[in-house]
Write an enzyme that holds these catalytic residues in place. Sequence first.
Site, mmCIF file in Angstrom:
data_model
loop_
_atom_site.group_PDB
_atom_site.id
_atom_site.type_symbol
_atom_site.label_atom_id
_atom_site.label_comp_id
_atom_site.label_asym_id
_atom_site.label_seq_id
_atom_site.Cartn_x
_atom_site.Cartn_y
_atom_site.Cartn_z
ATOM 1 N N THR A 1 0.814 -1.218 0.000
ATOM 2 C CA THR A 1 0.000 0.000 0.000
ATOM 3 C C THR A 1 0.847 1.268 0.000
ATOM 4 O O THR A 1 1.886 1.340 0.654
ATOM 5 C CB THR A 1 -0.929 0.001 1.231
ATOM 6 O OG1 THR A 1 -1.759 -1.149 1.179
ATOM 7 C CG2 THR A 1 -1.798 1.247 1.261
ATOM 8 N N GLU A 2 0.375 2.264 -0.746
ATOM 9 C CA GLU A 2 0.997 3.587 -0.776
ATOM 10 C C GLU A 2 -0.069 4.654 -0.587
ATOM 11 O O GLU A 2 -1.273 4.348 -0.583
ATOM 12 C CB GLU A 2 1.726 3.799 -2.108
ATOM 13 C CG GLU A 2 2.852 2.817 -2.347
ATOM 14 C CD GLU A 2 3.543 3.007 -3.688
ATOM 15 O OE1 GLU A 2 4.452 2.203 -4.001
ATOM 16 O OE2 GLU A 2 3.173 3.946 -4.439
ATOM 17 N N ILE B 1 1.774 0.107 7.010
ATOM 18 C CA ILE B 1 2.428 -1.199 6.926
ATOM 19 C C ILE B 1 2.423 -1.884 8.295
ATOM 20 O O ILE B 1 3.083 -1.431 9.244
ATOM 21 C CB ILE B 1 3.861 -1.060 6.383
ATOM 22 C CG1 ILE B 1 3.835 -0.347 5.023
ATOM 23 C CG2 ILE B 1 4.514 -2.427 6.276
ATOM 24 C CD1 ILE B 1 2.927 -0.991 3.976
ATOM 25 N N THR B 2 1.691 -2.988 8.374
ATOM 26 C CA THR B 2 1.541 -3.721 9.626
ATOM 27 C C THR B 2 2.864 -4.313 10.085
ATOM 28 O O THR B 2 3.589 -4.925 9.308
ATOM 29 C CB THR B 2 0.506 -4.841 9.454
ATOM 30 O OG1 THR B 2 -0.741 -4.278 9.067
ATOM 31 C CG2 THR B 2 0.316 -5.617 10.754
ATOM 32 N N ARG C 1 -28.536 -9.801 32.628
ATOM 33 C CA ARG C 1 -29.136 -8.472 32.742
ATOM 34 C C ARG C 1 -30.662 -8.591 32.816
ATOM 35 O O ARG C 1 -31.289 -9.251 31.972
ATOM 36 C CB ARG C 1 -28.740 -7.634 31.518
ATOM 37 C CG ARG C 1 -29.475 -6.317 31.347
ATOM 38 C CD ARG C 1 -29.119 -5.319 32.411
ATOM 39 N NE ARG C 1 -29.598 -3.986 32.050
ATOM 40 C CZ ARG C 1 -29.759 -3.004 32.909
ATOM 41 N NH1 ARG C 1 -29.475 -3.198 34.194
ATOM 42 N NH2 ARG C 1 -30.184 -1.820 32.520
ATOM 43 N N GLN D 1 -38.123 -11.392 22.813
ATOM 44 C CA GLN D 1 -37.992 -11.940 21.458
ATOM 45 C C GLN D 1 -37.114 -11.088 20.548
ATOM 46 O O GLN D 1 -36.417 -11.619 19.677
ATOM 47 C CB GLN D 1 -39.377 -12.134 20.841
ATOM 48 C CG GLN D 1 -40.156 -13.282 21.474
ATOM 49 C CD GLN D 1 -41.502 -13.509 20.815
ATOM 50 O OE1 GLN D 1 -42.073 -12.599 20.222
ATOM 51 N NE2 GLN D 1 -42.012 -14.727 20.910
ATOM 52 N N HIS E 1 -26.112 -5.027 24.670
ATOM 53 C CA HIS E 1 -25.567 -4.486 25.914
ATOM 54 C C HIS E 1 -26.218 -3.155 26.307
ATOM 55 O O HIS E 1 -26.109 -2.734 27.460
ATOM 56 C CB HIS E 1 -24.050 -4.266 25.787
ATOM 57 C CG HIS E 1 -23.227 -5.494 25.991
ATOM 58 N ND1 HIS E 1 -23.091 -6.478 25.031
ATOM 59 C CD2 HIS E 1 -22.467 -5.907 27.048
ATOM 60 C CE1 HIS E 1 -22.283 -7.423 25.472
ATOM 61 N NE2 HIS E 1 -21.891 -7.110 26.694
ATOM 62 N N GLU F 1 -6.363 -5.772 3.376
ATOM 63 C CA GLU F 1 -6.218 -6.914 2.465
ATOM 64 C C GLU F 1 -7.348 -6.962 1.435
ATOM 65 O O GLU F 1 -7.803 -8.038 1.029
ATOM 66 C CB GLU F 1 -6.089 -8.220 3.248
ATOM 67 C CG GLU F 1 -4.866 -8.213 4.155
ATOM 68 C CD GLU F 1 -4.241 -9.565 4.374
ATOM 69 O OE1 GLU F 1 -4.386 -10.439 3.513
ATOM 70 O OE2 GLU F 1 -3.593 -9.718 5.412
ATOM 71 N N THR G 1 -10.658 -4.117 0.350
ATOM 72 C CA THR G 1 -11.938 -3.697 0.912
ATOM 73 C C THR G 1 -13.074 -4.587 0.430
ATOM 74 O O THR G 1 -12.926 -5.341 -0.538
ATOM 75 C CB THR G 1 -12.255 -2.247 0.503
ATOM 76 O OG1 THR G 1 -12.424 -2.205 -0.927
ATOM 77 C CG2 THR G 1 -11.151 -1.289 0.917
#
Length: 383
Positions: A125-126, A156-157, A268, A279, A338, A363, A365
């Site tokens: 990627t750039e 960059i991962t 809860r 339901q 929640h 990786e 979209t």
Amino acid sequence: MIRDQEILEQLLDTVRHFVQKELVPIEQQVEETETVPENVIQHMRELGLFGLSISEEYGGLGLTMEEEVLVNFELGGTSPAFRSVFSTNTGIGSSGIILDGSDQQKQKYLPKLASGEYIGSFCLTEAESGSDAASLKTTARKDGDYYILNGTKRFITNAPRAATFTVMARTNPEIKGARGISAFLVESETAGISLGKIDKKMGQKGTYTCDVIFDNCKVHKDQLIGEEGAGFITAMKVLDKGRLGIAAFSVGIAERMLNDALKYACERKQFAQPIANFQLIQAMLADSKAEIYAAKCMVLDAARKRDEGKDVTLESSCAKMFATEMCGKVADRCVQIHGGAGYINEYSIEHFYRDVRLFRIYEGTTQIQQIIISRHMIQEATI
């Protein structure tokens, strides 16, 4: 393909225990400090997690694709930050070497990647080349026995941790599309490489991404992966596998979110009864369960086909698109179940909701997966 069910079950039990007993209890710590403790990373090395997909010949576990996605289902039971530490070694950081690297490259780098001594990173990627990966501008000019790399890679991962970079660069400026791109294996200590600041992200705290800048970086021709001009083909093969890994992890984390939401719904109380009795809550639980099941079936089917040696570009895109979109829907429903508590970081769903948003982007979209899928359909219909 599962080679030995008993050994696989032992591995899955080990990973499950590691996730539940060591990783889940420190999720909030990692979220707040944005750091995975070094002792946890060392335990990952000892468990062989860095070498899941690297063959036993080079010190890895050599899992098949089906076995690997089953492990990813388990790893999805906790924060993505933990998997990110070793995921590039089991995926995009090593796949290019495994698929198209020379024997010399495999022998030199794969054992260190499998052990976790090295962390690998993937530079495609750039700033102006993300979804349109073939338009990348990073160049690799031939100069005798060397190539001179210039350009900047973005998001960059594991770049701040990396010892090696698999770099896609344009070796033929006359060819504007994919055929002008080559792949290089570049060590991080090579002169001419610098890193940008670590990105501050919406979610996935504890995962590291940043820019990687190449300024007259001199790389020997032996570091070319495969043939000159074939780098984009290598990249696409790498992404086929990576997309299955993300799809599997999306299934695992969706199961974690749903289990947490179900537990909350059973505990809860409103109107003198657990909200799980209502339901409309049950509908959200049921829709989520069914969609997780569907995604899991897709991932396993694609993984088995890949193990059979079939081209799974179509199937991996389908699985990645469906599983990551499913994961986002499940996250949204779980926040809703929640109620107000889902918006408070005391509950895991608050950070998971932010974490999983990225799955639909990296990786490839969702929109890129749609294009890949439709093009395959049209091609098959017109043959």
